[in-house]
Design a protein around this motif. Structure first.
Motif: not given
Ligand SMILES: Nc1ncnc2c1ncn2[C@@H]1O[C@H](COP(=O)(O)OP(=O)(O)OP(=O)(O)O)[C@@H](O)[C@H]1O
Ligand SMILES: [Mg+2]
Lengths: 772, 174, 231
Positions: C216, B159, B162, C207, C220, C227, B119, B116, C218, B155, B112-113, C225
């Motif tokens: 943005e 997703e 993910a 996106a 989850r 970034v 992204r 992210d 996120v 992207l 996921a990291e 989160r």
């Protein structure tokens, strides 16, 4: 302050705007609400008119009355300058309807006038009510015509009739003065006497009113909640853009107000229409029918309705907003609603049971002061409990159901998501059912008390006659009537002994005497002495003794004649069942009194082979030659007038309530389909068969009505038990009648659901896919 | 896409023979272009030279002797840096991104990291393009849109990946 | 760690938890929104984006944790105060269904002003301006049911902005639209927000839509989160 008022006003106006806009769907919704509320208002207005209507009828009834039945007041005090009229009431029956009227005999030119009559008839003339005249001229009037052969000189006007179809007459007769119950009338009309109610009758009235009106209120309330889901969504959208709780309440109030006001208008219009149509109704239950003019609402109550109905609608609308207030997200998510809470729904039934339980036996006979209010409140509370408890129970029951066919599954899931609307739909019906169950149970003791069943059908004929021969010619005439069964005829006279004591004598033909005593041989002219009952000491006069005979004929007149007792043919023992002759010490046949000129009342009983109206008519026509002297009365049920009236009013009321219930069901069911238009369209678009949709719709009604029946039975029987306890009556239940009610309710619900199917097909067409 | 870093990433799950490495690579990433043995050995020797792998042992058997390679700590650092460094957003990145995700999963890192971070980087580029689009002329708009749609496709794929992490984790780590 | 009024974040959520029955929707979410910025909230479906948005807007009350708006705690405000906030300081644009179907588009846009007590004339004048600005003046007298999805969305944007809000909450505002209409709505929304200085919380999974944002966040599994890119 001003600003605040202005904003309040704005909120209300916005609500009103929301109610009347919204295109066709909006108008449709408003129309349904208006019809629902309107029907309720109509019934409520009609209910407030009952008092005035009965009053007006009573007033006119008393205004033409000549005696209030109180023997002490039977003689009217003379009025100077008035030539009294001898009048006697006569009753008649034809085609199951009562015909009433007076035979009159004027004594001079200044006769008093009866209401609605321009001139009282002279002998050979008559004045008839329009309905009676019509009946006589109608093709079916053949058997009635022989009895009204006088010349009609006019019609009884409305002010002399209790209803437009009342059958009433005034007939001029030359010898009223010495007929039965003749009254010397100086003035028509007696003061009215208020009816005294017993506890049981009072209970019937209160229970009946509650059972008829609580459902109406429930229907009005549920009409005010039509399209609740759409409204919730709309208001939630408002909430989202920042309307606070109070604002949303005011907006909803404004919205509900419009519906209620329109409904009020519709109700008033329907009421007026109904009022003008009522005189055309000729249902037997209405007897003489109702004049439009008599239907005027009690203005205090009507004002109360005009104020209370919008208030009720507004209250219901704002009260049912709780969810929207708490959860403004209704727009975004149609998430599972909160479960209903039980406690406040239990308050009315517990209170009601409590109130009734404290009143045990207090309405046994007379009304007990201080009991009326708790009992009435208890009844209303228990009935009102039905629509309150029902949604909660339906929710719990439905939550437990699962599985089954696709139709069943669709229905159950739908009910799980929103059981409120269907529960409300059947709520009104459940109240009607509850009331009906309790009412019929109360009618059982009331019927035995006030309308006892009669045995075999009989007719009683009685006639004053100037002499015995004429009197006994009546018997011969009756025997010639085709279809008449056994005939007993006889007359009573009293024998004054030398010592001034009075002894009874029964005069009858041999056949009749044989039925009263063990007589072996008898021929006309015989006289029998009757064994006195043990312990009694009247001594029969002996042969050759000269005595005075006294008899009674024409009501008040006592006639006297001299008679020498002839030879006593024998001693007889009176038979036990010969009750008519009780107290008589002599039995005489008519010829034994041949030389005596004695006016006397002859009484005859005619056994009817069956309660055949044709025979009854023939018997009555056989009396015509005696010119109104003979009176006949068919011994059907002897019903207390008040009880009869209560029964009739309740019958009419329950028909109206049932119609209202059916209409309401239809309105709410239609609204539900409109509301679910899109969902239904999606289902059909996805290929769900129509039959599945239809069955699912039926299930959606069937499940709540099943629950409703159980709830209605439980509460109805509880109410019954409590009321019987209050009135000190034993608990008797009429299960077949209850089954009939339940069946009717179930059929009504399912049928009204069936009636919505065409609109289901329309809604489910792909047209419905476009969201409005 | 770097074969060296990919092999390093595979070695991070445990020492392997060159032959094993090729097989693992082909299985996970070489659907349309399997590695040649030569490529494997030349890459491994470069990694050996740079101190990113070491020889763990030699197996002497019937055929040619087989060296087992293991990753060094310097190698692990390299892999990590690579994984968490977003790729320059450009079209047709998917094979690199895929490799990274799978390796991250195989080595127990958070995929996921990786997503992210990637992204974020993509979005950064897309924001630039969007700004240009909002101010630019029609030609600019069209060009930017083209790029934006391609980047968005990347992207979206990310997703999706993910969303399928669970599934993938099961396949990759039996 | 409450925020100061000036120079601090406009809207801040700290360690917000929210569960629907057994389902945890938010599990320690945190976010800061600075005045005038556009923040995209992204994340897989069901991760709690909408729930976060609703908590931020004071529509939902978090189970625990706090949401501060200009330093004041949202959850301790009365319903009236929060309603007023929604009316004056917040605007909403959802995927669909937020317009009142009974009212015309113009009336829908004027609605927040009128709920705030403005007179109809003024409210509708302001509404007309916004409709023109969002290029949907032609549907002013139609009902939402009679407009296309894109038109309806732009009407919704007009309604969200008509009160001059400080924050616009947009949950998948382009979700039901095609690319072209989506772009138009976004362009108009972001430009209008920039012009009026409104911050935007933009929940989206697209996106290209998120690219209209400044940064943005996120979400989850109910956790947020942020970034930070190294460069
Ligand atoms: N009213 C509710 N009742 C029950 N569960 C809910 C409710 N609202 C949200 N949830 C649950 O909370 C979780 C988060 O929902 P949320 O709507 O915030 O997700 P999301 O990120 O907006 O998803 P999407 O991108 O699909 O809109 C989901 O598991 C959802 O099922
Ligand atoms: Mg969402």
């Amino acid at each position: 302050m001003i600003v605040r008022m202005f904003r309040w006003w704005q909120d209300l106006m916005l609500g009103i705007r929301l109610a009347v806009s919204g295109g066709r769907a909006g108008w449709g919704r408003l129309a349904l609400t208006a019809i629902g509320v309107g029907l309720g208002v109509t019934v409520l207005l009609a209910a407030t008119s009952v008092g005035n209507m009965l009053q007006a009828r009573d007033d006119r009834g008393y205004a033409r009355s000549i005696s209030n039945g109180d023997p002490n007041q039977a003689r009217q005090t003379p009025v100077a300058g008035v030539d009294p009229v001898y009048a006697a009431q006569r009753t008649d029956q034809f085609a199951g309807r009562d015909i009433t009227g007076y035979i009159v005999q004027k004594t001079g030119p200044n006769a008093p006038l009866a209401p609605g009559v321009d001139r009282l008839p002279d002998p050979g003339e008559m004045v008839l009510s329009p309905a009676l005249a019509e009946m006589l001229n109608a093709p079916g009037g053949d058997l009635l015509r022989p009895r009204y052969t006088e010349r009609a000189i006019g019609a009884v006007g409305p002010e002399g009739l209790t209803g437009p179809h009342e059958l009433f007459f005034y007939v001029g007769v030359s010898d009223v003065a010495d007929q039965h119950e003749a009254v010397r009338v100086y003035r028509f009309g007696v003061p009215s006497v208020p009816t005294k109610l017993t506890g049981l009758l009072w209970l019937l009235i209160v229970l009946g009113a509650a059972a008829l009106l609580v459902p109406v209120v429930v229907f009005v309330a549920s009409s005010a909640r039509l399209a609740a889901a759409a409204r919730d969504r709309r208001l939630a959208a408002l909430r989202l853009v920042g309307a606070d709780g109070d604002q949303v309440r005011r907006i909803a109030a404004g919205e509900a107000f419009v519906g209620a006001l329109t409904g009020l208008l519709v109700g008033v219009v329907l009421f007026l229409i109904g009022r003008s149509l009522v005189p055309n109704l000729t249902v037997p239950a209405l007897r003489g029918g109702i004049f439009s003019a008599d239907i005027s609402p009690n203005w205090i109550l009507a004002t109360l309705i005009v104020v209370a109905v919008p208030l009720l609608a507004v209250a219901v609308a704002t009260f049912s907003l709780r969810r929207v207030i708490i959860e403004p997200l209704g727009v975004v998510r149609r998430a599972h609603n909160q479960r209903r809470r039980l406690w406040w729904r239990l308050v009315p039934p517990v209170l009601g049971i409590g109130l009734l339980a404290t009143q045990g036996g207090r309405l046994r006979n007379e009304l007990t002061a201080g009991s009326e209010l708790p009992v009435a409140a208890g009844i209303v509370l228990l009935l009102a409990a039905v629509p309150l408890v029902l949604p909660w129970i339906v929710e719990r029951v439905v939550a437990r159901l699962a599985g089954g066919s696709p139709a069943w599954q669709l229905a159950i899931r739908r009910l799980q998501l929103d059981s409120g609307t269907p529960a409300r739909v059947v709520g009104g019906v459940a109240v009607v059912l509850t009331g009906a169950i309790a009412l019929q149970a109360m009618f059982i003791p009331a019927t035995t008390e006030y309308a006892p069943a009669v045995g075999e059908p009989k007719m009683y004929v009685s006639m004053p006659s100037a002499d015995l021969r004429t009197a006994f010619s009546l018997e011969d005439k009756l025997r010639k009537v085709p279809g008449a069964g056994q005939i007993d005829a006889g007359a009573f006279a009293e024998v004054r002994n030398g010592d001034g004591g009075l002894l009874g004598m029964y005069i009858a033909n041999c056949d009749d005497l044989r039925r009263s005593a063990a007589i072996t041989s008898c021929s006309d002219g015989d006289v029998f002495a009757v064994d006195p009952p043990p312990g009694a000491n009247p001594v029969a006069p002996t042969a050759g003794q000269r005595v005075t005979l006294e008899s009674y004929a024409g009501g008040s007149t006592t006639n006297v004649a001299q008679w020498t007792v002839p030879a006593i043919t024998g001693k007889v023992r009176r038979q036990q069942h010969g009750q008519a002759t009780e107290g008589s010490v002599l039995y005489a046949t008519p010829a034994a009194l041949a030389g005596v000129s004695l006016p006397i009342d002859v009484e005859a009983t005619v056994q009817l082979s069956a309660s055949d109206d044709v025979v009854v008519q023939h018997v009555r026509n056989a009396l015509v030659p005696y010119g109104w002297r003979a009176t006949a009365f068919a011994g059907t049920a002897i019903v207390s007038g008040t009880f009869w009236l209560i029964g009739e009013v309740l019958t009419i009321g329950s028909v109206i309530t049932l119609l209202l219930a059916a209409a309401s069901l239809l309105v709410v069911a239609l609204e539900q389909i409109r509301e679910r238009r899109r969902a239904l369209a999606v289902l059909t678009a996805n290929g769900v068969k129509r039959s599945v949709l239809a069955r699912s719709l039926l299930w959606q009604s069937a499940v709540p009505i099943a629950v409703a029946v159980v709830v209605a039975m439980v509460i109805g029987l509880t109410l019954t038990g409590l009321l019987l306890y209050v009135s000190g009556q034993p608990l008797v239940l009429d299960w077949p009648a209850m089954a009939l009610f339940v069946g009717t309710a179930v059929v009504a619900v399912l049928a009204s659901t069936g009636c919505t199917l065409p609109s289901l097909w329309r809604a489910a067409s792909v047209e419905g896919l476009r969201d409005e | 896409m770097s074969i060296g870093l990919t092999l390093l990433g595979l070695l991070e799950t445990g020492p392997r023979h060159g032959y094993d490495l090729k097989r693992a690579y082909d299985e996970h990433f070489g659907q349309d272009r399997p590695l040649h043995y030569g490529q494997v050995y030349s890459t491994l020797s470069r990694l050996l030279r740079d101190g990113l792998v070491e020889v763990d042992g030699v197996e002497v058997g019937e055929g040619p002797e087989r060296k087992r390679y293991a990753i060094t700590s310097a190698g692990v650092t390299d892999v990590h840096d690579w994984l968490i460094t977003p790729e320059r957003p450009e079209p047709y990145l998917h094979s690199t991104l895929y490799t990274k995700v799978v390796l991250a999963l195989m080595s127990g890192r958070s995929a996921a990291e990786v997503l992210d971070v990637q992204r974020a980087s993509h979005l950064e580029t897309m924001r630039g393009l969007t700004r240009r689009k909002l101010t630019g002329d029609l030609a600019d708009q069209l060009i930017c849109d083209h790029a934006l749609f391609h980047l968005e496709a990347d992207l979206r794929w990310l997703e999706l990946t993910a969303a399928r992490l669970d599934q993938l984790a099961k396949e990759v780590r039996p | 760690m409450s925020a100061e009024i000036d120079g601090g974040p406009l809207l801040e959520a700290v360690d917000v938890h929210k569960a629907f029955g057994p389902t945890p929707a938010l599990d320690g979410a945190a976010i800061r929104l600075w005045p005038g910025e556009v923040v995209a909230v992204m994340g897989p479906s069901g991760s709690g984006k909408s729930t976060l948005l609703h908590c931020l807007a004071g529509i939902l009350r978090p189970d625990s944790g706090t949401v501060y708006y200009r330093g004041a705690e949202l959850s301790s405000m009365s319903d009236v105060a929060r309603s007023e906030l929604r009316r004056t300081d917040f605007g909403f644009v959802f995927q669909f269904g937020q317009l009142v179907p009974e009212l015309t588009c113009l009336e829908n846009v004027a609605l927040p002003l009128r709920l705030g007590g403005q007179r109809r004339r003024e409210a509708e004048r302001a509404a007309t301006e916004w409709l023109e600005r969002l290029e949907v003046a032609d549907v002013a007298n139609k009902r939402p049911g009679e407009t296309s999805g894109g038109q309806g969305q732009r009407v919704a944007v007009a309604r969200a902005l008509v009160t001059g809000p400080k924050v616009v909450f947009a949950d998948e505002p382009t979700g039901a639209l095609d690319s072209l209409n989506g772009e138009r709505v976004m362009k108009l929304l972001v430009n209008a927000a920039k012009d009026t200085g409104a911050a935007v919380v933009l929940v989206t999974h697209e996106a290209r839509v998120a690219a209209y944002s400044d940064r943005e966040v996120v979400v989850r599994d109910g956790r947020t989160r942020q970034v930070e890119l190294a460069q």
